[in-house]
Design a protein around this motif. Structure first.
Motif, PDB file in Angstrom:
ATOM      1  N   ALA A 540      50.380  42.319  30.495  1.00 48.89           N
ATOM      2  CA  ALA A 540      48.994  42.770  30.333  1.00 48.89           C
ATOM      3  C   ALA A 540      48.089  42.161  31.389  1.00 48.89           C
ATOM      4  O   ALA A 540      48.410  41.130  31.998  1.00 48.89           O
ATOM      5  CB  ALA A 540      48.490  42.412  28.947  1.00 48.89           C
ATOM      6  N   SER A 541      46.977  42.830  31.583  1.00 50.78           N
ATOM      7  CA  SER A 541      45.904  42.301  32.431  1.00 50.78           C
ATOM      8  C   SER A 541      44.612  42.427  31.657  1.00 50.78           C
ATOM      9  O   SER A 541      44.338  43.467  31.037  1.00 50.78           O
ATOM     10  CB  SER A 541      45.813  43.071  33.753  1.00 50.78           C
ATOM     11  N   VAL A 542      43.794  41.354  31.683  1.00 49.12           N
ATOM     12  CA  VAL A 542      42.586  41.303  30.860  1.00 49.12           C
ATOM     13  C   VAL A 542      41.371  41.159  31.759  1.00 49.12           C
ATOM     14  O   VAL A 542      41.405  40.416  32.754  1.00 49.12           O
ATOM     15  CB  VAL A 542      42.661  40.135  29.858  1.00 49.12           C
ATOM     16  N   LEU A 543      40.285  41.885  31.375  1.00 52.05           N
ATOM     17  CA  LEU A 543      39.021  41.853  32.131  1.00 52.05           C
ATOM     18  C   LEU A 543      37.902  41.397  31.216  1.00 52.05           C
ATOM     19  O   LEU A 543      37.791  41.862  30.067  1.00 52.05           O
ATOM     20  CB  LEU A 543      38.732  43.234  32.711  1.00 52.05           C
ATOM     21  N   ASN A 607      49.746  47.637  35.993  1.00 51.38           N
ATOM     22  CA  ASN A 607      48.704  47.273  35.027  1.00 51.38           C
ATOM     23  C   ASN A 607      47.603  46.449  35.683  1.00 51.38           C
ATOM     24  O   ASN A 607      46.408  46.653  35.443  1.00 51.38           O
ATOM     25  CB  ASN A 607      49.310  46.491  33.865  1.00 51.38           C
ATOM     26  N   ALA A 608      48.003  45.521  36.548  1.00 48.24           N
ATOM     27  CA  ALA A 608      47.004  44.696  37.230  1.00 48.24           C
ATOM     28  C   ALA A 608      46.165  45.530  38.186  1.00 48.24           C
ATOM     29  O   ALA A 608      44.928  45.369  38.259  1.00 48.24           O
ATOM     30  CB  ALA A 608      47.718  43.568  37.985  1.00 48.24           C
ATOM     31  N   LEU A 609      46.830  46.452  38.920  1.00 48.12           N
ATOM     32  CA  LEU A 609      46.088  47.307  39.854  1.00 48.12           C
ATOM     33  C   LEU A 609      45.119  48.233  39.110  1.00 48.12           C
ATOM     34  O   LEU A 609      43.993  48.483  39.558  1.00 48.12           O
ATOM     35  CB  LEU A 609      47.078  48.125  40.688  1.00 48.12           C
ATOM     36  N   ALA A 610      45.548  48.715  37.946  1.00 50.35           N
ATOM     37  CA  ALA A 610      44.695  49.601  37.154  1.00 50.35           C
ATOM     38  C   ALA A 610      43.431  48.888  36.695  1.00 50.35           C
ATOM     39  O   ALA A 610      42.320  49.435  36.760  1.00 50.35           O
ATOM     40  CB  ALA A 610      45.475  50.129  35.951  1.00 50.35           C
ATOM     41  N   MET A 635      26.329  42.139  37.573  1.00 48.32           N
ATOM     42  CA  MET A 635      27.434  41.814  36.688  1.00 48.32           C
ATOM     43  C   MET A 635      28.451  40.906  37.381  1.00 48.32           C
ATOM     44  O   MET A 635      28.743  41.049  38.563  1.00 48.32           O
ATOM     45  CB  MET A 635      28.103  43.126  36.252  1.00 48.32           C
ATOM     46  N   ARG A 636      29.008  39.940  36.594  1.00 53.43           N
ATOM     47  CA  ARG A 636      30.149  39.135  37.020  1.00 53.43           C
ATOM     48  C   ARG A 636      31.380  39.670  36.301  1.00 53.43           C
ATOM     49  O   ARG A 636      31.329  39.975  35.108  1.00 53.43           O
ATOM     50  CB  ARG A 636      29.957  37.659  36.645  1.00 53.43           C
ATOM     51  N   ILE A 637      32.496  39.739  37.053  1.00 54.21           N
ATOM     52  CA  ILE A 637      33.725  40.261  36.461  1.00 54.21           C
ATOM     53  C   ILE A 637      34.858  39.284  36.745  1.00 54.21           C
ATOM     54  O   ILE A 637      35.032  38.825  37.887  1.00 54.21           O
ATOM     55  CB  ILE A 637      34.092  41.646  37.036  1.00 54.21           C
ATOM     56  N   GLY A 638      35.644  38.976  35.684  1.00 47.48           N
ATOM     57  CA  GLY A 638      36.801  38.110  35.835  1.00 47.48           C
ATOM     58  C   GLY A 638      38.045  38.771  35.288  1.00 47.48           C
ATOM     59  O   GLY A 638      37.989  39.443  34.258  1.00 47.48           O
ATOM     60  N   ILE A 639      39.201  38.565  35.990  1.00 48.54           N
ATOM     61  CA  ILE A 639      40.453  39.224  35.595  1.00 48.54           C
ATOM     62  C   ILE A 639      41.576  38.206  35.644  1.00 48.54           C
ATOM     63  O   ILE A 639      41.669  37.380  36.566  1.00 48.54           O
ATOM     64  CB  ILE A 639      40.781  40.403  36.537  1.00 48.54           C
ATOM     65  N   ASN A 640      42.490  38.311  34.646  1.00 49.14           N
ATOM     66  CA  ASN A 640      43.711  37.503  34.638  1.00 49.14           C
ATOM     67  C   ASN A 640      44.840  38.370  34.090  1.00 49.14           C
ATOM     68  O   ASN A 640      44.612  39.310  33.315  1.00 49.14           O
ATOM     69  CB  ASN A 640      43.536  36.250  33.772  1.00 49.14           C
ATOM     70  N   SER A 641      46.071  38.030  34.479  1.00 50.71           N
ATOM     71  CA  SER A 641      47.239  38.792  34.037  1.00 50.71           C
ATOM     72  C   SER A 641      48.264  37.859  33.442  1.00 50.71           C
ATOM     73  O   SER A 641      48.374  36.688  33.849  1.00 50.71           O
ATOM     74  CB  SER A 641      47.866  39.540  35.227  1.00 50.71           C
ATOM     75  N   GLY A 642      49.034  38.385  32.450  1.00 48.34           N
ATOM     76  CA  GLY A 642      50.081  37.582  31.835  1.00 48.34           C
ATOM     77  C   GLY A 642      50.386  38.058  30.429  1.00 48.34           C
ATOM     78  O   GLY A 642      50.060  39.189  30.027  1.00 48.34           O
ATOM     79  N   ASN A 683      47.598  34.523  39.164  1.00 53.58           N
ATOM     80  CA  ASN A 683      48.607  35.404  38.564  1.00 53.58           C
ATOM     81  C   ASN A 683      48.331  36.874  38.910  1.00 53.58           C
ATOM     82  O   ASN A 683      49.239  37.635  39.240  1.00 53.58           O
ATOM     83  CB  ASN A 683      48.626  35.240  37.048  1.00 53.58           C
ATOM     84  N   THR A 684      47.087  37.267  38.795  1.00 54.67           N
ATOM     85  CA  THR A 684      46.720  38.651  39.100  1.00 54.67           C
ATOM     86  C   THR A 684      46.881  38.936  40.585  1.00 54.67           C
ATOM     87  O   THR A 684      47.387  39.994  40.986  1.00 54.67           O
ATOM     88  CB  THR A 684      45.278  38.941  38.657  1.00 54.67           C
ATOM     89  N   MET A 685      46.436  37.992  41.428  1.00 52.48           N
ATOM     90  CA  MET A 685      46.512  38.209  42.866  1.00 52.48           C
ATOM     91  C   MET A 685      47.949  38.380  43.316  1.00 52.48           C
ATOM     92  O   MET A 685      48.239  39.183  44.216  1.00 52.48           O
ATOM     93  CB  MET A 685      45.855  37.029  43.601  1.00 52.48           C
ATOM     94  N   ALA A 686      48.872  37.659  42.677  1.00 53.80           N
ATOM     95  CA  ALA A 686      50.279  37.780  43.053  1.00 53.80           C
ATOM     96  C   ALA A 686      50.801  39.192  42.782  1.00 53.80           C
ATOM     97  O   ALA A 686      51.712  39.676  43.464  1.00 53.80           O
ATOM     98  CB  ALA A 686      51.104  36.742  42.283  1.00 53.80           C
TER      99      ALA A 686
END
Length: 713
Positions: A540-543, A607-610, A635-642, A683-686
């Motif tokens: 999953a990727s979370v925003l 999923n991360a690209l989406a 707006m500030r936006i933060g994303i992580n994946s895992g 994690n997301t950048m990878a």
């Protein structure tokens, strides 16, 4: 008919004719006849007026022996009988216009098949052909005296086939009444009553004619009915149809519309046929019953006997003997040239179903005859015809009437019942050479036919009774079945409508549920409302997104502006999430939380690209919002994946939520990010490094995680 009744009839008929003509002229004024919406009613009023005028003329000229009287009385009777056939057709046509809720042309009569297919009731064509046949037979009757004839004094008398003319006037009215009853649901109540009442007027006239002879009750009924239609039309403002509907409005009552299930059409047609048969057979059965009670009056007939009978001749319907009683003869006071004798007459009624109700006997006698007082069973008189020396003498014997002194038994006693005889006689003094066996006798009589004695009439009565009972039974049964089918259809429609409402309600509930829960989760809960929703998600990727300085902004704005701005912005973002397959998790205040990869089998990279593409779209949406709004937001936006855990908790106001370290880090990416930038974890950048460019890695202290390497896209 006495003069008083005759004068009253003429005045009433002319008065009704005047009002009918006046009503027709009133309706005709202001509109050309071709374009007049009430032209059928106008024709009915004018035809009724003409009918009443000719009926009044017939009363005036009956018994007038002049050439004018001869032709006028015949023309008047022909017109009266003809128009009595025409008027029921126009009533049926007028009723059909209401049933069809349209303005009809007479040319529809040229093609009955196509007209019936287009919804014109078949009754109209049946009535038309019956009326047409009635007019044709009436025309033939003028040459063969089928219905009536006129005597030497120009008086009108009914003939043997007169009841047939009643049938041709009676049947169309019954069929029209049946048509009105069958299409009652199509008509407004007040219109149905108006038409039905008009149809009842002539039938009321028939009833009055049976019991109160002398007035023209049937034609008076037509006149009263026509005026009733006129006043009803003024009150109701019905049938304002224009020839070209595009140029005018329709000022008519609201017609009820009735839908018919195709499967019911055959049953309805059969029911309608049985109702028409029931109306006709019932009407004629009632007519025959009345006739069987009252009998049929047969016009006066004359029996001329040149050679008197000495005994009854049973081959004749009526026979009469008038003989001198040879045992009771004597000289008149010793005068051998004169004799006195008893003369006996006998009327033989050889008919088995006819009563001779009135009679009159004329016997040629010699001069110088005298009748002794006290004759029996007859009123006797001697009359001289012509002047001496060529004078002729006749003795007249007529049935005693109520006012005669010879009537000692009551007038009905002197009627001659079927297969019976009636004797009469007197004492008469005459010259010795007189012999009744050489006298010419004229016997005139009126009679009443009691048809129950005829087997043919009895068979017809029984057949009509059977037909009436069968048709009314079938009609009642079919009507009951039709009503049951209609109720079933209404019930099915109600069930279908309720099912549709329930489906719509279900759809609304599902739509509401989908606004709260993801589609896949909602399906699982729909199958089992107690199902445990707890899933471990691997890729999953979370925003997280947050509006910069929103708390400070809200302190200077009213509630409507704040809520309106958030609703406008996040509604755009919701639409984008729906389009791009991103699952919105929730909003907390001004924060927005979403995720990808919760459902399906996409790779972690996809999923991360989406979610990154979705974040870029969010920044575009806020730019569009700022371009159209006075309120500027950033707006500030933060994303992580895992990996993370997803599920539904609670029983009331439950929500779908996600938990885990991946979610916490995504929240920290947002809180440590910069305005109008997307801050992603290592994690997301990878996962997206080959598809998306980013700034150089930035190491920063992340609460709860220590120092982490992050990136700004």
């Amino acid at each position: 008919m006495n003069d008083t009744i005759r004068i009253i009839s003429i005045v009433v008929l002319f008065g009704l004719a005047f009002f009918c003509m006046q009503a027709g002229i009133f309706l005709l004024s202001g509109h050309k006849f071709k374009n007049n919406a009430r032209r059928t009613l106008i024709l009915t009023l004018f035809i009724t007026g003409v009918l009443l005028v000719f009926d009044a003329l017939a009363y005036i000229f009956r018994g007038n022996p002049t050439p004018l009287g001869y032709y006028m009385v015949r023309l008047s009777n022909f017109m009266v009988f003809s128009l009595n056939c025409v008027l029921p057709f126009f009533l049926c046509f007028y009723s059909t216009e209401f049933i069809k809720s349209d303005f009809l042309e007479l040319k529809i009569l040229k093609n009955p098949v196509s007209s019936v297919k287009n919804g014109i009731p078949v009754h109209l064509f049946v009535v038309f052909y019956i009326c047409l046949l009635g007019v044709i037979l009436l025309f033939v009757s003028q040459f063969f005296n089928l219905y009536y004839y006129f005597d030497d004094h120009n008086f009108y008398h009914r003939n043997a086939l007169y009841p047939l003319s009643v049938v041709f006037g009676f049947a169309p009215g019954l069929i029209t009444v049946a048509m009105l009853l069958q299409h009652k649901k199509v008509l407004q109540k007040n219109i149905f009553i108006s038409l039905f009442v008009y149809a009842c007027f002539p039938f009321a006239g028939i009833f009055f004619a049976l019991f109160f002879y002398g007035f023209s009750w049937i034609n008076i009924g037509y006149g009263a009915g026509a005026l009733h239609l006129f006043y009803s039309s003024i009150k109701l403002m019905e049938l304002e149809f224009y020839l070209d509907k595009r140029e005018g409005i329709r000022l008519s009552p609201n017609y009820k519309q009735m839908t018919t299930v195709p499967e019911m059409k055959r049953r309805i047609a059969r029911s309608h046929l049985c109702q028409v048969i029931c109306a006709l057979s019932g009407g004629f059965l009632g007519l025959l019953i009345i006739i069987s009670i009252t009998g049929i009056s047969i016009p006066e007939k004359k029996l001329i006997i040149d050679k008197p009978y000495s005994e009854n001749d049973r081959s004749k319907p009526v026979c009469l003997t008038f003989l001198r009683n040879t045992e009771k003869v004597w000289n008149d006071d010793g005068d051998l040239t004169r004799i006195g004798a008893q003369y006996d007459g006998v009327i033989y009624n050889n008919m088995k179903a006819t009563i001779i109700t009135d009679w009159n006997v004329t016997i040629d006698i010699s001069e110088d005859c005298a009748i002794d007082p006290g004759p029996w069973n007859g009123t006797f008189s001697i009359t001289q015809i012509g002047t001496i020396p060529s004078a002729q003498y006749v003795m007249t014997v007529r049935k005693p009437h109520d006012e005669d002194q010879e009537n000692i038994h009551g007038a009905d006693f002197y009627q001659v019942t079927p297969l019976k005889t009636l004797g009469f006689g007197c004492i008469m003094y005459s010259p010795a050479y007189f012999s009744p066996s050489n006298s010419k006798i004229v016997f005139a009589y009126e009679s009443v036919l009691k048809p129950l004695s005829y087997i043919g009439f009895d068979v017809a009565l029984v057949l009509l009774s059977i037909l009436f009972i069968v048709s009314i039974t079938i009609s009642f049964t079919e009507g009951k079945l039709i009503r049951i089918e209609e109720e079933n259809r209404k019930l099915e429609d109600t069930v279908r409508e309720r099912t549709k409402e329930l489906q719509e309600e279900k759809n609304r509930s599902e739509e509401l549920l989908l606004n709260i829960l993801p589609k896949e989760v909602a399906k699982r809960l729909a199958v089992d409302k107690n199902a445990k929703i707890a899933d471990k998600i691997e890729n999953a990727s979370v925003l997280f997104a947050d509006i910069v300085g929103f708390t400070k902004i809200t302190s200077t704005l009213d509630a409507d502006t704040v809520v309106g701005a958030l609703n406008s912005l996040y509604s755009r973002i919701d639409e984008r999430a729906k389009r791009e397959g991103i699952e919105k998790i929730k909003t907390i205040g001004d924060s927005y939380m979403a995720a990808s990869g919760l459902f399906g089998s996409e790779s972690a990279e996809n999923n991360a690209l989406a979610i990154v593409n979705f974040a870029r779209g969010m920044l575009e949406d806020i730019e569009d919002f700022n371009a159209k709004s006075n309120l500027k937001l950033f707006m500030r936006i933060g994303i992580n994946s895992g990996n993370l855990i997803a599920g539904v908790i609670g029983k009331t106001k439950f929500v779908y939520d996600i938990w885990g370290d991946t979610v916490n880090v995504a929240s920290r990416m947002e809180s440590s990010g910069q305005s109008s930038k997307i801050h992603v974890s290592e994690n997301t950048m990878a996962l997206i490094k080959d598809a998306v460019g980013a700034s150089a890695p930035v190491e920063m202290e992340i609460k709860g995680k220590g120092r982490m390497k992050t990136y700004f896209l």
